[in-house]
Design an enzyme around this catalytic site. Structure first.
Site, short mmCIF file in Angstrom:
data_model
loop_
_atom_site.label_atom_id
_atom_site.label_comp_id
_atom_site.label_asym_id
_atom_site.label_seq_id
_atom_site.Cartn_x
_atom_site.Cartn_y
_atom_site.Cartn_z
N ASP A 215 -8.77 16.47 11.91
CA ASP A 215 -9.65 15.76 10.98
C ASP A 215 -10.60 16.74 10.33
OD1 ASP A 215 -8.46 13.43 11.83
OD2 ASP A 215 -10.00 13.01 13.34
N1 URA Z 1 -7.52 13.43 17.48
C1 URA Z 1 -8.48 13.04 16.61
O1 URA Z 1 -9.00 11.95 16.72
N2 URA Z 1 -8.83 13.88 15.64
C2 URA Z 1 -8.32 15.12 15.48
O2 URA Z 1 -8.71 15.86 14.57
C3 URA Z 1 -7.34 15.51 16.40
C4 URA Z 1 -6.95 14.65 17.39
#
Ligand code: URA
Length: 241
Positions: free
Chosen positions: A105
């Site tokens: 993310d």
């Molecule tokens: N899980 C998440 O919620 N976000 C990420 O960036 C990676 C794994």
């Protein structure tokens, strides 16, 4: 042994465009196995040593990088409005068709792999590979043994998504844990911890299989993987924190 036009070989290195490669060759700055070649269309055997101004040409077609992803960048190759992780790379690497292996993310930090080897990327991310990904999460709340048990049993998320069993390890800080997942669903770690009533405040990926983020890298820095490291995502983690 295959043969490829010299200007193409030089262009494939990512450092020069095709027309720049032709100009280098015509200027006598390119040697093949120690001899100057001035014809861009001349073919060089695949095993030949090519130099430009005396420096060996990097002819590797597939590349593998580990990047310390900082917060604030998209795990994408391009975006109209926002910066992506590709913007961190040197120009010659940006021309090689590299892409992120899976996604983090925008606000997640840590280990992100980049490659132009589609098969390898697929092996790392394919659900059937079950490659473990280990994250450090700071949550709004206090973690306890029931959270460990809930992840180990395989959570069902609010929308009915059934997660594979995952591992939660608590730390000496009640709001901080390590979570290892064996699949890569959208916002998976955040959704799992939110389902336990412990929303994630900060998330950092520290390991993919046995491949750990190099602690010599600062956020935004990257380096090439060694040959041994290319196999590491598929090897068991050693469990160290
Ligand atoms: N899980 C998440 O919620 N976000 C990420 O960036 C990676 C794994």
């Amino acid at each position: 042994m295959g043969q490829t036009r010299l200007d193409k070989r030089i262009c494939d290195s990512g450092r020069w465009t095709r027309s720049e490669a032709r100009a280098l060759i015509r200027a006598g700055r390119v040697q093949v196995d120690g001899a100057v070649v001035r014809a861009p269309e001349e073919k060089a055997p695949d095993g030949a040593e090519i130099t430009v101004d005396g420096a060996p040409l990097d002819c590797r077609r597939t590349r593998y990088l580990m990047l310390y992803k900082p917060a604030g960048l998209l795990s994408a190759t391009e975006d109209r409005d926002q910066q992506t992780v590709l913007d961190l790379l040197a120009p010659e690497l940006r021309r090689l068709g590299l892409f992120p292996v899976g996604r983090l993310d925008k606000d997640t930090t840590g280990l992100l792999l980049l490659t132009n080897d589609g098969d390898w990327a697929h092996r790392v991310t394919a659900p059937r590979s079950r490659v473990p990904k280990r994250y450090r999460a700071v949550v709004d709340g206090t973690l306890d043994g029931t959270d460990e048990a809930a992840l180990a049993a395989g959570l069902t998320l609010g929308d009915g998504t059934q997660c594979l069993p995952a591992r939660l390890e608590r730390t000496e800080r009640p709001d901080t844990c390590y979570v290892t997942v064996f699949e890569g669903r959208y916002h998976q770690v955040k959704r799992m911890l939110a389902a336990l009533g412990k929303p994630v405040l900060r998330l950092h990926r520290e390991r993919i299989g046995a491949l750990a983020l190099d602690c010599a890298l600062a956020p935004g820095q990257y380096r090439e993987l060694t040959e041994a490291e290319r196999a590491a995502p598929f090897q068991a983690e050693n469990g160290s924190k």
